[in-house]
Design a protein around this motif. Structure first.
Motif, PDB file in Angstrom:
ATOM      1  N   VAL A  56       0.854  -1.191   0.000  1.00 36.93           N
ATOM      2  CA  VAL A  56       0.000   0.000   0.000  1.00 36.93           C
ATOM      3  C   VAL A  56       0.889   1.240   0.000  1.00 36.93           C
ATOM      4  O   VAL A  56       1.827   1.329   0.794  1.00 36.93           O
ATOM      5  CB  VAL A  56      -0.921   0.007   1.255  1.00 36.93           C
ATOM      6  CG1 VAL A  56      -1.730   1.287   1.326  1.00 36.93           C
ATOM      7  CG2 VAL A  56      -1.818  -1.221   1.259  1.00 36.93           C
ATOM      8  N   THR A  57       0.599   2.174  -0.889  1.00 40.78           N
ATOM      9  CA  THR A  57       1.314   3.451  -0.939  1.00 40.78           C
ATOM     10  C   THR A  57       0.333   4.562  -0.602  1.00 40.78           C
ATOM     11  O   THR A  57      -0.738   4.654  -1.213  1.00 40.78           O
ATOM     12  CB  THR A  57       1.914   3.687  -2.334  1.00 40.78           C
ATOM     13  OG1 THR A  57       2.834   2.623  -2.606  1.00 40.78           O
ATOM     14  CG2 THR A  57       2.636   5.019  -2.403  1.00 40.78           C
ATOM     15  N   ILE A  58       0.702   5.386   0.374  1.00 35.53           N
ATOM     16  CA  ILE A  58      -0.153   6.498   0.800  1.00 35.53           C
ATOM     17  C   ILE A  58       0.612   7.803   0.579  1.00 35.53           C
ATOM     18  O   ILE A  58       1.625   8.042   1.238  1.00 35.53           O
ATOM     19  CB  ILE A  58      -0.549   6.354   2.283  1.00 35.53           C
ATOM     20  CG1 ILE A  58      -1.283   5.027   2.511  1.00 35.53           C
ATOM     21  CG2 ILE A  58      -1.413   7.539   2.729  1.00 35.53           C
ATOM     22  CD1 ILE A  58      -1.583   4.708   3.960  1.00 35.53           C
ATOM     23  N   PRO A  59       0.139   8.665  -0.343  1.00 34.85           N
ATOM     24  CA  PRO A  59       0.783   9.973  -0.509  1.00 34.85           C
ATOM     25  C   PRO A  59       0.478  10.857   0.700  1.00 34.85           C
ATOM     26  O   PRO A  59      -0.650  10.873   1.195  1.00 34.85           O
ATOM     27  CB  PRO A  59       0.160  10.525  -1.789  1.00 34.85           C
ATOM     28  CG  PRO A  59      -1.039   9.690  -2.062  1.00 34.85           C
ATOM     29  CD  PRO A  59      -0.944   8.440  -1.269  1.00 34.85           C
ATOM     30  N   LEU A  60       1.496  11.557   1.196  1.00 36.17           N
ATOM     31  CA  LEU A  60       1.347  12.350   2.415  1.00 36.17           C
ATOM     32  C   LEU A  60       1.394  13.851   2.133  1.00 36.17           C
ATOM     33  O   LEU A  60       2.161  14.307   1.284  1.00 36.17           O
ATOM     34  CB  LEU A  60       2.456  12.004   3.408  1.00 36.17           C
ATOM     35  CG  LEU A  60       2.522  10.562   3.891  1.00 36.17           C
ATOM     36  CD1 LEU A  60       3.737  10.356   4.789  1.00 36.17           C
ATOM     37  CD2 LEU A  60       1.244  10.166   4.608  1.00 36.17           C
ATOM     38  N   LEU A  61       0.589  14.585   2.895  1.00 37.20           N
ATOM     39  CA  LEU A  61       0.648  16.048   2.943  1.00 37.20           C
ATOM     40  C   LEU A  61       1.018  16.429   4.375  1.00 37.20           C
ATOM     41  O   LEU A  61       0.590  15.761   5.330  1.00 37.20           O
ATOM     42  CB  LEU A  61      -0.697  16.664   2.566  1.00 37.20           C
ATOM     43  CG  LEU A  61      -1.169  16.410   1.126  1.00 37.20           C
ATOM     44  CD1 LEU A  61      -2.594  16.909   0.941  1.00 37.20           C
ATOM     45  CD2 LEU A  61      -0.220  17.088   0.144  1.00 37.20           C
ATOM     46  N   PRO A  62       1.798  17.491   4.574  1.00 39.12           N
ATOM     47  CA  PRO A  62       2.183  17.858   5.938  1.00 39.12           C
ATOM     48  C   PRO A  62       0.985  18.359   6.747  1.00 39.12           C
ATOM     49  O   PRO A  62       0.083  18.994   6.201  1.00 39.12           O
ATOM     50  CB  PRO A  62       3.213  18.973   5.724  1.00 39.12           C
ATOM     51  CG  PRO A  62       2.939  19.515   4.364  1.00 39.12           C
ATOM     52  CD  PRO A  62       2.356  18.385   3.566  1.00 39.12           C
ATOM     53  N   ASN A  67      -4.728  11.488   5.260  1.00 36.13           N
ATOM     54  CA  ASN A  67      -3.945  11.130   4.076  1.00 36.13           C
ATOM     55  C   ASN A  67      -4.330   9.690   3.758  1.00 36.13           C
ATOM     56  O   ASN A  67      -4.012   8.783   4.532  1.00 36.13           O
ATOM     57  CB  ASN A  67      -2.447  11.218   4.360  1.00 36.13           C
ATOM     58  CG  ASN A  67      -1.991  12.636   4.594  1.00 36.13           C
ATOM     59  OD1 ASN A  67      -1.820  13.388   3.659  1.00 36.13           O
ATOM     60  ND2 ASN A  67      -1.823  13.013   5.866  1.00 36.13           N
ATOM     61  N   GLY A  68      -5.026   9.483   2.674  1.00 36.48           N
ATOM     62  CA  GLY A  68      -5.538   8.150   2.380  1.00 36.48           C
ATOM     63  C   GLY A  68      -5.124   7.642   1.018  1.00 36.48           C
ATOM     64  O   GLY A  68      -4.395   8.296   0.270  1.00 36.48           O
ATOM     65  N   ALA A 165      -8.997  -0.521   4.953  1.00 33.10           N
ATOM     66  CA  ALA A 165      -8.624   0.731   4.295  1.00 33.10           C
ATOM     67  C   ALA A 165      -7.696   1.484   5.244  1.00 33.10           C
ATOM     68  O   ALA A 165      -7.742   1.295   6.462  1.00 33.10           O
ATOM     69  CB  ALA A 165      -9.866   1.553   3.979  1.00 33.10           C
ATOM     70  N   TYR A 166      -6.859   2.382   4.685  1.00 34.84           N
ATOM     71  CA  TYR A 166      -5.803   3.007   5.481  1.00 34.84           C
ATOM     72  C   TYR A 166      -5.810   4.526   5.366  1.00 34.84           C
ATOM     73  O   TYR A 166      -6.155   5.083   4.329  1.00 34.84           O
ATOM     74  CB  TYR A 166      -4.429   2.509   5.006  1.00 34.84           C
ATOM     75  CG  TYR A 166      -4.303   1.021   5.016  1.00 34.84           C
ATOM     76  CD1 TYR A 166      -3.952   0.350   6.178  1.00 34.84           C
ATOM     77  CD2 TYR A 166      -4.546   0.282   3.865  1.00 34.84           C
ATOM     78  CE1 TYR A 166      -3.837  -1.031   6.191  1.00 34.84           C
ATOM     79  CE2 TYR A 166      -4.440  -1.096   3.873  1.00 34.84           C
ATOM     80  CZ  TYR A 166      -4.084  -1.753   5.031  1.00 34.84           C
ATOM     81  OH  TYR A 166      -3.973  -3.118   5.056  1.00 34.84           O
ATOM     82  N   GLN A 167      -5.366   5.165   6.447  1.00 36.62           N
ATOM     83  CA  GLN A 167      -5.093   6.603   6.484  1.00 36.62           C
ATOM     84  C   GLN A 167      -3.869   6.828   7.359  1.00 36.62           C
ATOM     85  O   GLN A 167      -3.596   6.041   8.282  1.00 36.62           O
ATOM     86  CB  GLN A 167      -6.251   7.397   7.097  1.00 36.62           C
ATOM     87  CG  GLN A 167      -7.485   7.489   6.265  1.00 36.62           C
ATOM     88  CD  GLN A 167      -8.570   8.312   6.948  1.00 36.62           C
ATOM     89  OE1 GLN A 167      -8.475   8.673   8.121  1.00 36.62           O
ATOM     90  NE2 GLN A 167      -9.626   8.601   6.205  1.00 36.62           N
ATOM     91  N   GLN A 175       6.317  17.800  12.602  1.00 33.08           N
ATOM     92  CA  GLN A 175       7.667  18.087  12.112  1.00 33.08           C
ATOM     93  C   GLN A 175       8.113  17.077  11.048  1.00 33.08           C
ATOM     94  O   GLN A 175       9.290  17.020  10.702  1.00 33.08           O
ATOM     95  CB  GLN A 175       8.661  18.118  13.277  1.00 33.08           C
ATOM     96  CG  GLN A 175       8.985  16.768  13.894  1.00 33.08           C
ATOM     97  CD  GLN A 175       7.919  16.196  14.832  1.00 33.08           C
ATOM     98  OE1 GLN A 175       6.788  16.661  14.881  1.00 33.08           O
ATOM     99  NE2 GLN A 175       8.267  15.170  15.576  1.00 33.08           N
ATOM    100  N   LEU A 176       7.201  16.295  10.484  1.00 33.60           N
ATOM    101  CA  LEU A 176       7.534  15.261   9.506  1.00 33.60           C
ATOM    102  C   LEU A 176       8.237  15.869   8.290  1.00 33.60           C
ATOM    103  O   LEU A 176       7.746  16.814   7.677  1.00 33.60           O
ATOM    104  CB  LEU A 176       6.257  14.535   9.070  1.00 33.60           C
ATOM    105  CG  LEU A 176       6.441  13.219   8.322  1.00 33.60           C
ATOM    106  CD1 LEU A 176       7.099  12.177   9.225  1.00 33.60           C
ATOM    107  CD2 LEU A 176       5.092  12.697   7.838  1.00 33.60           C
TER     108      LEU A 176
END
Length: 193
Positions: A56-62, A67-68, A165-167, A175-176
């Motif tokens: 599973v690949t989840i694109p991240l926003l700060p 983020n799903g 399903a993932y988030q 601070q990611l």
């Protein structure tokens, strides 16, 4: 006529002897009894199979709570249990609560904890963070997948399929840094007495 009378008497005597003395070829001869002991064993089994969505690949926003991804995971749990088992529970967990997804770039010291990873079961309801201690490790990094399955005499053998399903909630780690974060989610079932 005498001959005829003798013939009749002799014939009758032979018929009577045939009725009284059984034929030797009509009797069976039986042997001793040989025996075979047959043992059959059905082994107790409890398995988890990932049917789909093993990566599973989840694109991240700060600093974003949701983020799903559209990718889901299909999980089938199957069992054949011995008498005395009363329930089956399925768990998702990370080996560490603090480092569920590990940074990949040198110099980055920030990781994504299990409390930032959320799972929804069955396509409905809330997304829940992995913050519970599972039966498989002491880290507060788990989540029970759906309710426990009560085992009775009618379902000692059975199966269940769940869709996950993932988030990822990046507000948990404001601070990611920009990086790729990789972790392994374990899915395991337990049958209890």
């Amino acid at each position: 006529m005498r001959f005829f009378q003798k013939f009749c008497v002799v014939s009758m005597a032979l018929v009577l002897i045939g009725l009284v003395v059984p034929a030797s070829h009509a009797q069976a001869a039986n042997s001793n009894i040989g025996t075979v002991t047959i043992n059959a064993t059905l082994t107790e089994a409890l398995t988890v199979t990932i049917n789909s969505g093993a990566a599973v690949t989840i694109p991240l926003l700060p600093n974003t709570a949701v983020n799903g991804t559209a990718t889901t995971t299909g999980v089938t749990t199957a069992w054949t249990l011995k008498p005395g088992r009363t329930s089956v529970a399925v768990w998702a967990y990370f080996t560490s609560a603090g480092v569920a997804l590990l940074h990949q770039t040198a110099g980055n010291t920030t990781d994504i904890p299990s409390s930032a990873v959320k799972i929804q079961v069955g396509g409905a309801g809330a997304f829940n963070a992995l913050t519970t201690v599972s039966p498989f490790n002491a880290a507060a990094s788990g989540l029970q997948i759906g309710p426990s399955i009560g085992i009775t005499g009618l379902n000692k053998t059975g199966n269940r399929t769940d869709t996950l399903a993932y988030q990822i909630d990046t507000t948990v780690v404001p601070q990611l840094q920009a990086d790729t974060y990789i972790g392994t989610l374990n899915i395991e079932a337990q049958a209890t007495p």
